[in-house]
Design an enzyme around this catalytic site. Structure first.
Site, mmCIF file in Angstrom:
data_model
loop_
_atom_site.group_PDB
_atom_site.id
_atom_site.type_symbol
_atom_site.label_atom_id
_atom_site.label_comp_id
_atom_site.label_asym_id
_atom_site.label_seq_id
_atom_site.Cartn_x
_atom_site.Cartn_y
_atom_site.Cartn_z
ATOM 1 N N CYS A 97 0.919 -1.242 -0.118
ATOM 2 C CA CYS A 97 -0.156 0.007 0.101
ATOM 3 C C CYS A 97 0.811 1.435 0.099
ATOM 4 C CB CYS A 97 -0.837 -0.014 1.276
ATOM 5 S SG CYS A 97 0.121 -0.016 2.931
ATOM 6 N N GLN A 98 2.219 1.110 0.262
ATOM 7 C CA GLN A 98 2.965 2.515 0.304
ATOM 8 C C GLN A 98 2.941 3.418 -0.846
ATOM 9 O OE1 GLN A 98 3.894 -0.757 1.396
ATOM 10 N NE2 GLN A 98 4.550 -0.582 3.268
#
Length: 366
Positions: A97-98
């Site tokens: 998700c970064q």
């Protein structure tokens, strides 16, 4: 009496399941989603991740095999044997998700992880499962790469729904906003909502043994808290549950917070509140200065184990082999990145209920 082997235990448990769904968990991490799906009665046969630190906790706590490999290097042939013979198949996962997180505004399509969702879509086409689920940060829904992913699933014949939920609605003792996608070839599908009263910090970790900053619990080495400098200990003692650094005496306030740009970050150096859900667990939750991660009562940041419990992992979940060193940055990253187990369980129960509602007698996979 002879001890039952681990393999026998797994076989006994697996044979008791009746939903007939076999799953593969991409980007599986330490197994939060897998554990939740298993709790819902789904057989997860394989977890895939590129991080070798995930291998032990994933395999030790779950029934699935672990494959250390990049999803970009997988193809459908790698996966089809893992679900062969199942009545229904599920492809699940949480792409990193970064690149889409509001905490990483500088990341974008130039980050190689940005394109992993495309490989998820490619594998959905190659494996041709009955169901797909994906969990990620809410900001992903605004990105073109997500809209392309949804369109691809729809072109493959999936009914797709997605929504942003607060994990506290599903028994996770934490306020954590997440995007949840469900897709089915059987018909329209949605996440089954519950009316659970949010679980509080007190209910989750209130009975754990007391420890001090820089100390570890003798009976559970993961229940350890980071050390605090003299200055941060003074700040901790000046903090009240739910308060901010704005409550402190001037000499305790960090220089960066005295500047205009720093005044908009009041939640760092804060204590949690006993009777509220915890704030979102990040990969650095073990540090007092990284958010509202101070213990409500004890003069320390929350421990590694407390963060795992606030992610709804069972208290007995193992993250390192007995006797191995515990690196806070590594364990914190693994736990903070995980799908909360209770959210995974809610997703699994929704898929199981969907099968029961739409199919009647089971089908048999080719």
């Amino acid at each position: 009496m002879p001890r039952t082997s681990s393999a026998a235990k797994k076989k006994t448990k697996r044979s008791s399941r009746e939903c007939g769904i076999a799953a593969i968990d991409l980007f599986c991490g330490v197994g939060g989603l897998t554990k939740g799906l298993e709790n819902a009665g789904i057989d997860v046969n394989l977890g895939v991740d590129i991080d070798p630190a995930c291998a032990y906790p994933y395999s030790e706590n779950n029934e699935a095999a672990f494959l250390l490999k990049s999803v970009a290097d997988l193809n459908g042939r790698d996966l089809v044997q893992k679900v062969k013979g199942a009545d229904y198949t599920l492809l699940a996962g949480c792409a990193p998700c970064q690149p889409f997180s509001t905490y990483q505004q500088k990341l974008g399509p130039s980050d190689e992880r940005w394109h992993l969702l495309g490989h998820f879509g490619r594998l959905a086409e190659e494996l041709d499962p009955d169901f797909i689920t994906m969990e990620n940060v809410p900001n992903l829904a605004r990105q073109a790469v997500f809209k392309k992913f949804v369109s691809k699933l729809q072109s493959l014949g999936f009914h797709v729904t997605y929504q942003v939920v607060d994990c506290s609605e599903f028994g996770v003792p934490q306020q954590r906003q997440r995007l949840v996608l469900l897709a089915s070839k059987l018909g329209p599908i949605d996440l089954v909502r519950t009316e659970l009263k949010p679980k509080t910090v007190r209910q989750a970790i209130g009975k754990l043994p007391r420890i001090k900053a820089g100390e570890a619990c003798a009976s559970d080495p993961l229940h350890q808290a980071s050390e605090l400098s003299d200055l941060n200990m003074r700040r901790m003692r000046a903090s009240v549950p739910g308060g901010t650094w704005r409550d402190w005496d001037e000499d305790l306030v960090a220089d960066c917070h005295k500047r205009t740009t720093g005044k908009t970050y009041p939640s760092v150096y804060g204590r949690m509140e006993w009777d509220q859900p915890a704030p979102t667990m990040t990969t650095q939750y073990f540090g007092f200065g990284n958010g509202r991660f101070g213990h409500p009562e004890q003069d320390r940041a929350i421990s590694l184990r407390e963060g795992a419990i606030l992610q709804s992992f069972p208290k007995s979940y193992k993250f390192v082999r007995k006797g191995d060193p515990i690196y806070c940055k590594t364990i914190g990253r693994l736990i903070g990145n995980a799908v909360p187990v209770k959210l995974g369980e809610a997703i699994g129960k929704s898929i199981v209920a969907h099968v029961q509602e739409h199919t009647g007698p089971k089908k048999r996979a080719a």
